[in-house]
Design a protein around this motif. Structure first.
Motif, PDB file in Angstrom:
ATOM      1  N   ALA A  61      -9.949  90.482 -18.093  1.00 40.47           N
ATOM      2  CA  ALA A  61      -8.699  90.895 -17.449  1.00 40.47           C
ATOM      3  C   ALA A  61      -7.567  89.969 -17.856  1.00 40.47           C
ATOM      4  CB  ALA A  61      -8.876  90.867 -15.931  1.00 40.47           C
ATOM      5  N   ALA A  62      -7.865  88.670 -17.933  1.00 39.51           N
ATOM      6  CA  ALA A  62      -6.791  87.689 -18.125  1.00 39.51           C
ATOM      7  C   ALA A  62      -6.196  87.731 -19.529  1.00 39.51           C
ATOM      8  CB  ALA A  62      -7.329  86.289 -17.833  1.00 39.51           C
ATOM      9  N   GLU A  63      -7.038  87.892 -20.552  1.00 35.48           N
ATOM     10  CA  GLU A  63      -6.503  87.775 -21.909  1.00 35.48           C
ATOM     11  C   GLU A  63      -5.472  88.866 -22.219  1.00 35.48           C
ATOM     12  OE1 GLU A  63      -9.787  87.033 -24.625  1.00 35.48           O
ATOM     13  OE2 GLU A  63      -9.889  84.941 -23.955  1.00 35.48           O
TER      14      GLU A  63
ATOM     15  N   LEU B  61     -13.086  73.882 -12.135  1.00 35.04           N
ATOM     16  CA  LEU B  61     -12.391  72.641 -11.775  1.00 35.04           C
ATOM     17  C   LEU B  61     -11.010  72.968 -11.233  1.00 35.04           C
ATOM     18  CD1 LEU B  61     -13.336  70.377 -14.830  1.00 35.04           C
ATOM     19  CD2 LEU B  61     -14.093  70.069 -12.459  1.00 35.04           C
ATOM     20  N   ALA B  62     -10.355  73.940 -11.848  1.00 27.26           N
ATOM     21  CA  ALA B  62      -9.014  74.311 -11.398  1.00 27.26           C
ATOM     22  C   ALA B  62      -9.076  74.915 -10.009  1.00 27.26           C
ATOM     23  CB  ALA B  62      -8.398  75.295 -12.391  1.00 27.26           C
TER      24      ALA B  62
ATOM     25  N   GLU C  68      -2.869  79.433 -19.402  1.00 31.45           N
ATOM     26  CA  GLU C  68      -1.910  80.140 -18.544  1.00 31.45           C
ATOM     27  C   GLU C  68      -2.544  80.437 -17.191  1.00 31.45           C
ATOM     28  OE1 GLU C  68       1.110  80.379 -19.257  1.00 31.45           O
ATOM     29  OE2 GLU C  68       1.384  80.671 -21.411  1.00 31.45           O
ATOM     30  N   GLU C  69      -3.782  80.878 -17.214  1.00 32.36           N
ATOM     31  CA  GLU C  69      -4.467  81.272 -15.987  1.00 32.36           C
ATOM     32  C   GLU C  69      -4.600  80.069 -15.044  1.00 32.36           C
ATOM     33  OE1 GLU C  69      -5.068  84.411 -15.789  1.00 32.36           O
ATOM     34  OE2 GLU C  69      -6.394  84.631 -14.051  1.00 32.36           O
TER      35      GLU C  69
ATOM     36  N   LEU D 189      -2.544  76.801 -10.336  1.00 33.67           N
ATOM     37  CA  LEU D 189      -2.119  75.543  -9.728  1.00 33.67           C
ATOM     38  C   LEU D 189      -0.639  75.537  -9.377  1.00 33.67           C
ATOM     39  CD1 LEU D 189      -3.991  73.159 -12.198  1.00 33.67           C
ATOM     40  CD2 LEU D 189      -4.647  73.634  -9.826  1.00 33.67           C
ATOM     41  N   HIS D 190       0.139  76.248 -10.174  1.00 32.03           N
ATOM     42  CA  HIS D 190       1.600  76.215  -9.996  1.00 32.03           C
ATOM     43  C   HIS D 190       2.151  77.631  -9.984  1.00 32.03           C
ATOM     44  CE1 HIS D 190       1.489  71.877 -10.808  1.00 32.03           C
ATOM     45  NE2 HIS D 190       0.684  72.160 -11.826  1.00 32.03           N
ATOM     46  N   PRO D 191       1.801  78.395  -8.951  1.00 31.45           N
ATOM     47  CA  PRO D 191       2.251  79.790  -8.942  1.00 31.45           C
ATOM     48  C   PRO D 191       3.780  79.872  -8.987  1.00 31.45           C
ATOM     49  CG  PRO D 191       1.259  79.162  -6.831  1.00 31.45           C
ATOM     50  CD  PRO D 191       1.015  78.045  -7.779  1.00 31.45           C
TER      51      PRO D 191
END
Length: 872
Positions: free
Chosen positions: A19-21, A687-688, A780-781, A786-788
């Motif tokens: 989905a992300a790519e 980890l994120a 990016e994901e 972390l920083h929406p």
RNA sequence: GCCCGCCUGGCGGAAUGGUAGACGCACCGGACUUAAAAUCCGGAGUCCUGUAGGGCGUGCCGGUUCGAGUCCGGCGGCGGGCACCA
């Protein structure tokens, strides 16, 4: 290979690349992140990144994945560094395979090519490359090759194009010119006929006019690999020597003497024969009257034009019976042979043989029982006993048995011999080049038509500008051998542009190396109505970083260098060198597999057992694991990038190909390595996720030791990544990111320590941004997690390391005794030599070894090592 | 044949002439689990030996140096190019 599960499990949330790519690819595209103008006005410094564009064979292969990943890392990194980055992509779309497909399967070359392009474009887009697709073109489009025709005519007008004769491989059964790769063991690949050499009148670019400049400029090209420059130097092949003639004792066909070029005039007294190329005029004259000579010349012709084939063939000769006199040895004469290893294209097509000091000559002399007279005595050699067996002596030494040259060293003797030849009027000192003019004529359909017209009355006429481009006809047939353009019923019949009389259009097309010799310039202004828009080219050229395979080290790169000069000479460009920086990547290799019946198996047909043995997945029969070698269709040891990307994602493919080894070496594609890369993408995401909710507040006043350690690792990673990416040490960059990830995991276990929340968020943010050039989608994901709401990584500047956190707070100094490691001491980074040496002497094991010994030398390399040298 | 490279643990590799083996893969042990997978933690060049110390070790042979994976000479193996594959 088992399918990796990517569904999100409740207890182990996973990064869903499927989905992300595509989502991030769409976002980059929507924001125009990678688009630049032909003439930018943003005031940023420019950086032009280019990878060698692909031949549209149908599918991308792992070599492409490697090449374009390397380029994309550079492009994304430079963009983050604040450069305006030109990073285009196109298609090297003319060439033999399309014509082969037409002959074998009846598909038109254009249809075949454009379908391949459409397929490969999608595959490249799935890799998430930061390309400006608005600049895409294919060299087989009239919009490109028409401009190339203008360049051809510019060069013609400038005297850089000539018509000359040259030898080609000729298939007498098919009536077709063969490429070297189409000649297999001396026979045409389709007809099986014995190949002949045939002389054809063809078009040449006068690259030799630039030989001296192409050579001299290499010394200034310090961002090119040394070995590529060396290979080009040797290819251009500047040499100094003598050209001299040997009078024939009896003239042959009116020819009185044989002209010879040699780089070893110092060995003239060691002469034993003269050898002619089979294509030499005297050889032809003898063949005309002597059937045996004719048979030998015909046999040589069947070797074809490949230098590798000629030079590895068994050395053979034919004694013509002619004899020549020697310029320095009155009364002595030597035989004249025709030899299959003498090249007509180099020097004068004739050599004098000095077997004692030339390896090819000694092999020839031993085979035919010719004289061997040593004239160079190696240092400390004994003139009475020195002899040459089957190995020529080509080293330095003193000249002997050579009359007036006796006692001189090799270089003195060369000069002295040339002076004597000039005095006698039989020769002179000359410089010679190995480089030959570039023959661009091809008797093929799928190439750029050469825009000239042959008129019986007016001779060669350029096609007038208003009649360009000369477009290839679509309605061609491939049912008979030879050039379809020549067979076309109407295409070649035109009126002479000068006198209007019936004339013939040139049916030769250009060597496809021509297409790839200026595409980098066209990318600056791909829509321009001239070959290049000067302002755009002046802005973007030269290419700052060019990346491609080492197999192009000579021809493609040298031709591009010539083209750039020729385009500058004719006003299209203002630079001489096209590629400021060059990086050559290694090949992608894979183990090969063979079944019990000896047939090659694809990797997906094979299961590797735990003990390393291999079996056929379906039949269970034993499989022989062969060598690891370059992926090739014939060995079936290929892995399809499309399947890898579908299964693991583009970031995994990119990460593996960057991580495994240095990019200039051959890489072995391994399934376990890819699986490991995939696991790392998931680990980073986990980890994120553990870091979500860490709020980016103000920097805390105090950090506990674990938080400080994490911050040090983070900032050292920034410094190390910057250095590694600058120097193409991408595998080292990957290793530093693994270290950072390991440190973050350690920080997670000490989450309650003072300052740790802040340090963890900093570390995770930097991990994402530093990985951005390599794994752009995942970066990016993670960053968005972390920083929406903040800008994309693609639009963020490259992080800067805090020098205070990069600097070491203590250093470990190795202590050696007599060069052997005996211990180590930890000291302050700025400790004095006295302090360090004293600490070293007191290190218990060192003290034990030094006890009772006399130390004669204490070596201290600050920050590195102490070495005690003790008396024997 | 000629020109140009490359060679380091089981594997890919790291290392301004200065602690060889960072980091990863594979492997082994532990935690978690009914179990497995996944994950997390830990181990490891090799040999002698008591986890102290020592020998050996960067394709092979030799050299330079206090010190060589790194520099020099020779040899071997593997690969790229050799002008019409791209």
């Amino acid at each position: 290979m088992t399918e990796i599960q990517t569904e999100t499990a409740p207890d182990a949330p996973r990064y869903n690349f499927r989905a992300a790519e595509p989502r991030w690819q769409l976002e980059w595209d929507r924001h125009g992140c990678f688009h630049v103008e032909d003439l930018p006005t943003d005031g940023k410094p420019k950086y032009y990144v280019l990878e060698m564009f692909p031949y549209p064979s149908g599918k991308i292969h792992m070599g492409h994945v490697r090449n374009y990943t390397l380029g994309d890392v550079v492009a994304r990194y430079k963009r983050a560094q604040g450069f305006s980055v030109l990073h285009p992509m196109g298609w090297d779309a003319f060439g033999l395979p399309a014509e082969n497909a037409a002959r074998e399967r009846g598909v038109h070359p254009a249809k075949w090519t454009f379908e391949n392009i459409a397929n490969m474009r999608v595959e490249l887009q799935r890799m998430g490359l930061s390309l400006d697709w608005a600049r895409e073109f294919a060299t087989c489009e009239p919009g490109y090759y028409g401009q190339q025709q203008k360049l051809f005519l510019d060069f013609l007008a400038a005297g850089l194009v000539e018509r000359k004769e040259s030898w080609v491989n000729w298939d007498p059964v098919d009536g077709t010119v063969l490429a070297n790769e189409q000649v297999i063991d001396g026979r045409g690949w389709r007809s099986g006929a014995l190949v002949e050499k045939k002389l054809l009148s063809q078009w040449f670019f006068s690259i030799t006019k630039y030989a001296s400049d192409l050579l001299a400029a290499l010394d200034r090209m310090d961002r090119w690999p040394e070995r590529v420059r060396t290979m080009q130097k040797n290819w251009i092949g500047h040499s100094t020597g003598a050209q001299l003639h040997f009078p024939l004792v009896t003239p042959e066909a009116g020819i009185q003497q044989i002209e010879v070029y040699t780089t070893r005039p110092d060995t003239l007294f060691g002469m034993s024969f003269v050898a002619l190329a089979p294509e030499h005029p005297i050889a032809a004259a003898i063949a005309a009257r002597n059937p045996q000579a004719a048979a030998f010349v015909a046999e040589c012709r069947q070797l074809g034009t490949s230098e590798a084939v000629i030079e590895t063939a068994e050395k053979k000769g034919f004694d013509t019976g002619l004899r020549v006199a020697h310029p320095f040895l009155a009364g002595k004469t030597f035989p004249v042979w025709i030899a299959n290893f003498v090249l007509m294209e180099y020097g004068t097509g004739a050599i004098f043989g000095c077997p004692a000091h030339d390896q090819r000559d000694i092999e020839f002399a031993r085979k035919y029982g010719l004289e061997v007279t040593p004239v160079v005595l190696p240092p400390n050699g004994d003139p009475a006993s020195f002899a040459v067996g089957n190995d020529a002596y080509v080293g330095p030494g003193t000249i002997y048995q050579s009359g007036f040259l006796d006692g001189l060293d090799v270089s003195e003797a060369k000069a002295r011999a040339i002076a004597e030849l000039e005095k006698l009027g039989v020769g002179r000192g000359v410089t010679n080049w190995r480089l030959r003019d570039w023959g661009v004529s091809r008797q093929r359909y799928w190439g750029c038509p050469i825009p000239v017209i042959h008129c019986p009355a007016c001779g060669v006429q350029p096609v007038p500008a208003d009649q360009l481009p000369v477009v290839l006809p679509d309605d061609v047939t491939f049912d008979k051998p030879g050039n379809p353009l020549d067979h076309h019923p109407t295409w070649k019949h035109v009126a002479c542009p000068s006198c209007g009389a019936p004339a013939r259009r040139e049916t030769d097309t250009c060597d496809t190396f021509v297409d790839s010799s200026w595409y980098f310039a066209r990318f600056c202004s791909p829509q321009a109505s001239e070959p290049v828009n000067r302002a755009a080219a002046d802005h973007w050229l030269p290419v700052d970083q060019y990346i491609g395979g080492i197999e192009h080290a000579i021809l493609h790169l040298l031709y591009s260098r010539f083209f750039t000069r020729a385009m500058s000479a004719t006003g299209s460009l203002a630079v001489d060198e096209p590629f400021d920086g060059l990086f050559t990547q290694g090949m992608v290799t894979h183990a090969s597999f063979r079944g019990a019946d000896g047939r090659w198996l694809y990797p997906e047909e094979v299961d590797i057992r735990a003990d390393g043995s291999a079996v056929h997945r379906e039949t269970g029969e034993a499989v022989t694991v062969g060598r690891v070698e370059a992926m090739s269709k014939s060995k079936r040891n290929t892995v399809d990038p499309g399947e890898i990307i579908a299964r693991y994602g583009a970031d995994t493919a990119r990460w593996f190909i960057l991580s495994d080894n240095p990019p200039d070496r051959d890489i072995e594609w391994t399934e376990s390595g890819v699986a490991g890369a995939y696991r790392f993408t998931q680990r980073v995401y986990r980890l994120a996720e553990a870091g979500v909710g860490l709020t980016p507040g103000a920097e805390p006043d105090t950090f506990g030791p674990p938080a400080l350690a994490l911050r040090r690792t983070t900032h050292r990673a920034i410094a190390a990544l910057t250095e590694a990416l600058e120097s193409f040490a991408f595998n080292v960059a990957v290793a530093r990111l693994y270290e950072l990830a390991n440190a973050i995991a350690e920080g997670d276990r000490a989450a309650a320590e003072p300052g740790m929340a802040w340090a963890r968020l900093e570390a995770l943010s930097m991990l994402a941004r530093l990985a951005g050039p390599m794994m752009p989608h995942l970066a990016e994901e993670v960053h968005a997690l972390l920083h929406p709401g903040e800008p994309m990584v693609a639009n963020l500047p490259w992080p800067k390391a805090d020098p205070a956190l990069v600097a070491a707070d203590s250093v470990t100094i190795a202590v050696q005794v007599m060069g052997k490691l005996r211990g180590s001491v930890v000291v302050a980074p700025d400790a004095t030599a006295e302090t360090v040496i004293s600490a070293a002497e007191n290190e218990p094991n060192v003290a034990r070894l030094l006890a009772g010994k006399r130390v004669v030398k204490r070596i201290h390399v600050p920050g590195r090592i102490v070495n005690f040298v003790i008396a024997a």
